[in-house]
Design a protein around this motif. Structure first.
Motif, PDB file in Angstrom:
ATOM      1  N   GLY A 114       4.659  -8.289   3.650  1.00 23.47           N
ATOM      2  CA  GLY A 114       3.950  -9.531   3.393  1.00 23.47           C
ATOM      3  C   GLY A 114       3.853 -10.326   4.672  1.00 23.47           C
ATOM      4  N   GLU A 115       4.979 -10.459   5.407  1.00 18.36           N
ATOM      5  CA  GLU A 115       4.918 -10.900   6.805  1.00 18.36           C
ATOM      6  C   GLU A 115       4.273  -9.782   7.627  1.00 18.36           C
ATOM      7  N   TYR A 116       4.772  -8.590   7.400  1.00 19.24           N
ATOM      8  CA  TYR A 116       4.205  -7.407   8.053  1.00 19.24           C
ATOM      9  C   TYR A 116       3.283  -6.717   7.062  1.00 19.24           C
ATOM     10  N   THR A 117       2.034  -6.507   7.462  1.00 18.04           N
ATOM     11  CA  THR A 117       1.056  -5.854   6.578  1.00 18.04           C
ATOM     12  C   THR A 117       0.428  -4.628   7.224  1.00 18.04           C
ATOM     13  N   PHE A 125      -0.532   2.956   3.097  1.00 17.47           N
ATOM     14  CA  PHE A 125       0.920   3.103   3.031  1.00 17.47           C
ATOM     15  C   PHE A 125       1.570   2.089   2.087  1.00 17.47           C
ATOM     16  N   ARG A 126       0.825   1.103   1.624  1.00 12.46           N
ATOM     17  CA  ARG A 126       1.452  -0.062   1.010  1.00 12.46           C
ATOM     18  C   ARG A 126       2.173   0.257  -0.287  1.00 12.46           C
ATOM     19  N   TRP A 167       1.174  -4.345  -4.049  1.00 10.77           N
ATOM     20  CA  TRP A 167       0.921  -3.103  -3.315  1.00 10.77           C
ATOM     21  C   TRP A 167       1.128  -1.891  -4.231  1.00 10.77           C
ATOM     22  N   HIS A 168       2.172  -1.939  -5.035  1.00 13.04           N
ATOM     23  CA  HIS A 168       2.446  -0.833  -5.957  1.00 13.04           C
ATOM     24  C   HIS A 168       1.295  -0.657  -6.950  1.00 13.04           C
ATOM     25  N   ARG A 169       0.792  -1.757  -7.479  1.00 17.28           N
ATOM     26  CA  ARG A 169      -0.262  -1.675  -8.491  1.00 17.28           C
ATOM     27  C   ARG A 169      -1.590  -1.208  -7.897  1.00 17.28           C
ATOM     28  N   LEU A 194      -8.553  -3.756  -2.557  1.00 21.07           N
ATOM     29  CA  LEU A 194      -7.115  -3.658  -2.354  1.00 21.07           C
ATOM     30  C   LEU A 194      -6.412  -4.974  -2.658  1.00 21.07           C
ATOM     31  N   GLN A 195      -7.176  -6.069  -2.705  1.00 22.01           N
ATOM     32  CA  GLN A 195      -6.603  -7.368  -3.060  1.00 22.01           C
ATOM     33  C   GLN A 195      -6.534  -7.556  -4.581  1.00 22.01           C
TER      34      GLN A 195
END
Length: 649
Positions: free
Chosen positions: A466-469, A478-479, A519-521, A606-607
């Motif tokens: 979230g800080e790192y995306t 990869f998320r 990210w999982h969903r 992706l959002q």
């Protein structure tokens, strides 16, 4: 009393003034990445056998506490005709008689001691001592004197090599004092003695393909006074004489200083993987010595294999089936909340079944688990979304163009750490027993370790997700993978937690849970991830349940918390596996083959934004008008849902 004093003085004299074997020169700090460090020993007589002697390195830092951090057994080594033994990495010129790794000598204030002793007398973190000491040097790179270390070794002066990244070495004068000057490896410091004639190996490229020719030149510093006959060897691991043809017995004619050979690299049909040949000079006799040696050349194998499933950026689904044993998750049925968590931990942290491997074993695990589906000679890198040769694993401080092991749950936040045994590579059948409280084993849990670009791994550091995306311009494939890996870690090990927000200190839990759930969903498990789950299972005998049963995430952290879990029937999971979406990547027209009835199609960004929805029939093309990028296409048939990644060009 007088006799006692005399004996003490005699022992002290042996420590301080023995000339049998001394530290003649040391270069602990070289410009760049410290890959040209060396130590040079000098014996009182030439060609002196060093059996029975060891070299011990002491750490003078506050954390090192003047204790040993490395010991070298000199048995089998012999000084040269000048009485010198050069110890260093393969980057030192001339080539050392005794090889050590790059960048292993600490800069100071530290010390080196020669002992007439066994390496077993100096296990790691042995306090510096004068017992059996032959010679010692306490040194620094513009650091304060370590008086305690000097006293322990019985020396009265600490020698300064120079400031950081200096071009000097510390050299011994004939009277036993030291000075700092231009390095002179394998040469007497006063300029006397035999001047050696070095042979330099020259190549034009560091990488060749099978079937190409390798041209190697050999050049001496000065013209030879008689014919110089020598041989070379290229063998290294699986690379041998069947992999090339050409002349390896060579001559530099008298009065000249060069010769060359051309070797043809065999283009066979075997999938051997990329290999590295090592050019080694043999049969050289002083005063002829190698200037460089052990020159590595990569040979790229064109017989690599491709997997039937896709890369994370061009994913496939349903081709790779879970290898979970029958009934693996049955104990979860009907449970909710803390009982569900505990039952899941009882499966994946079962001390009667689950195995913990060494951190160096993980390198081999990742070469299989993260293998690039399009090239069996490469690993697929998380974050940067690219393949990289398996041979480019980082082994020094230089991470440029290298890959290494990324902890998706950072070590500094998880409290993981290495132990000495982690340096061992001993295969899947030698392991530690592990349980839920074995937090240290999170250091080498391959479910949460990924092959990563070395520089990008450093850039991520221990940032929260979230800080790192990820790097800009990548697809974010990869998320979901990293989300499932860190959620696995929370269940697998007591003491780990994934929370909302971004805790500010290193030893706080990992965030951000809300981001990871999104990210999982939006990035469901694909064939690549299922395959790596299967590979890791063969080593650790446990699985990441959120790859096998993605909906479990909702029952533990998401929208179904508090509800009883019921394991989905396999027929539901597999009912849409044979559906094919093509082409992919897509320009604007999509065709779906394998549907047996009308199906609702929904496309998400992706959002998580719904950008398209329609009903389609089997093999009926439909058109979308979307920006380029990665999307999630959801198929819904009678409430049975399958999600696929698609790319719009």
């Amino acid at each position: 009393m007088k006799l006692h004093l005399i004996l003490c003085f005699f022992c002290f004299s042996l420590v301080s003034f023995s000339q049998i074997l001394v530290i003649n020169e040391i270069d602990v700090d070289t410009p760049g990445i410290d890959d040209k460090e060396f130590i040079e020993l000098k014996s009182e007589s030439p060609n002196f056998a060093l059996d029975g002697y060891i070299l011990v390195f002491f750490n003078g830092s506050s954390s090192g506490d003047d204790r040993s951090y490395m010991t070298i057994d000199l048995a089998g080594s012999v000084t040269d005709s000048n009485g010198l033994l050069l110890i260093g990495s393969a980057n030192v010129i001339p080539f050392p008689q005794f090889l050590i790794s790059e960048n292993v000598i600490q800069n100071g204030a530290d010390a080196i001691g020669i002992y007439e002793a066994s390496i077993f007398d100096f296990p790691e973190e042995t306090l510096a001592t004068q017992t059996n000491l032959i010679d010692a040097l306490v040194y620094d790179t513009s650091d304060s004197d370590d008086v305690a270390l000097m006293n322990l070794l019985g020396v009265t002066e600490q020698i300064n090599e120079g400031s950081s990244n200096n071009t000097n070495s510390i050299q011994r004068n004939n009277d036993g004092t030291y000075f700092s000057g231009t390095p002179s490896p394998r040469q007497l410091n006063d300029g006397s003695g035999i001047i050696f004639n070095g042979v330099t190996i020259g190549i034009t490229e560091n990488q060749y393909n099978e079937g190409e020719s390798l041209n190697i030149t050999f050049t001496t510093n000065t013209n030879v006074t008689s014919d110089l006959n020598f041989t070379i060897n290229l063998d290294n691991n699986g690379f041998n004489t069947t992999d090339y043809t050409g002349n390896i017995s060579l001559t530099i004619p008298s009065g000249t200083n060069t010769t060359s050979t051309i070797l043809s690299l065999t283009d066979d049909s075997d999938d051997e993987g990329d290999e590295v040949l090592i050019i080694k000079l043999l049969d050289l006799v002083e005063p002829i010595i190698p200037s460089n040696n052990n020159i590595a050349v990569r040979v790229v194998d064109n017989d690599f294999t491709m997997a039937p499933w896709g890369k994370p950026i061009t994913p496939t689904f349903g081709l790779v089936q879970s290898t979970q044993p029958g009934g693996y998750y049955d104990s979860l049925d009907g449970l909710a909340d803390s009982e569900l968590r505990q039952a899941l931990q009882d499966i994946i942290a079962d001390p009667n079944t689950v195995r913990a491997q060494t951190y160096n074993d993980v390198t081999d695990i990742l070469k299989a688990a993260d293998q690039n589906p399009e090239n069996s000679n490469e690993v697929w890198l998380v974050y940067t979304e690219q393949g990289r040769p398996k041979l480019d694993f980082q082994t020094t401080s230089d991470n440029s163009g290298k890959w290494n092991r990324e902890h998706t749950y950072p070590r500094s936040r998880g409290g993981f750490f290495n132990i000495e045994e982690d340096d061992v590579v001993d295969g899947p059948d030698i392991f530690w027993t592990t349980k839920a409280d074995s937090l240290r084993h999170g250091n080498s849990d391959a479910h949460a370790l990924r092959a990563a670009d070395g520089a990008e791994n450093s850039l991520r550091g221990n940032q929260h997700y979230g800080e790192y995306t990820g790097p800009s311009g990548t697809l974010g494939s990869f998320r979901g993978d990293v989300a499932r890996s860190v959620l696995y870690m929370e269940i697998r090990y007591n003491g780990l937690e994934v929370v909302n927000g971004f805790p500010s200190t290193n030893n706080e839990p990992l965030g951000d849970l809300a981001t990871l759930l999104d990210w999982h969903r939006n990035d469901p498990p694909d064939d690549f991830e299922m395959n790596r789950n299967n590979v890791v299972y063969t080593w650790q005998l446990n699985r990441n349940p959120f790859i096998d049963q993605p909906d479990l995430v909702e029952y533990i952290w998401g929208t179904n918390v508090g509800q009883q879990w019921v394991q989905p029937l396999s027929v539901v999971d597999n009912s849409l596996n044979n559906v094919q979406i093509f082409p992919n990547p897509i320009e604007n027209t999509i065709t779906i083959n394998g549907l047996t009835q009308d199906t609702q199609i929904t496309i998400f960004s992706l959002q998580g934004l719904k950008v398209y929805q329609s009903n389609v029939n089997n093999n009926t093309p439909f058109t979308v008008d979307l920006f380029s990028g990665l999307y999630l296409l959801q198929l819904n048939v009678n409430d049975k849902i399958s999600t696929r990644k698609i790319i719009i060009k």
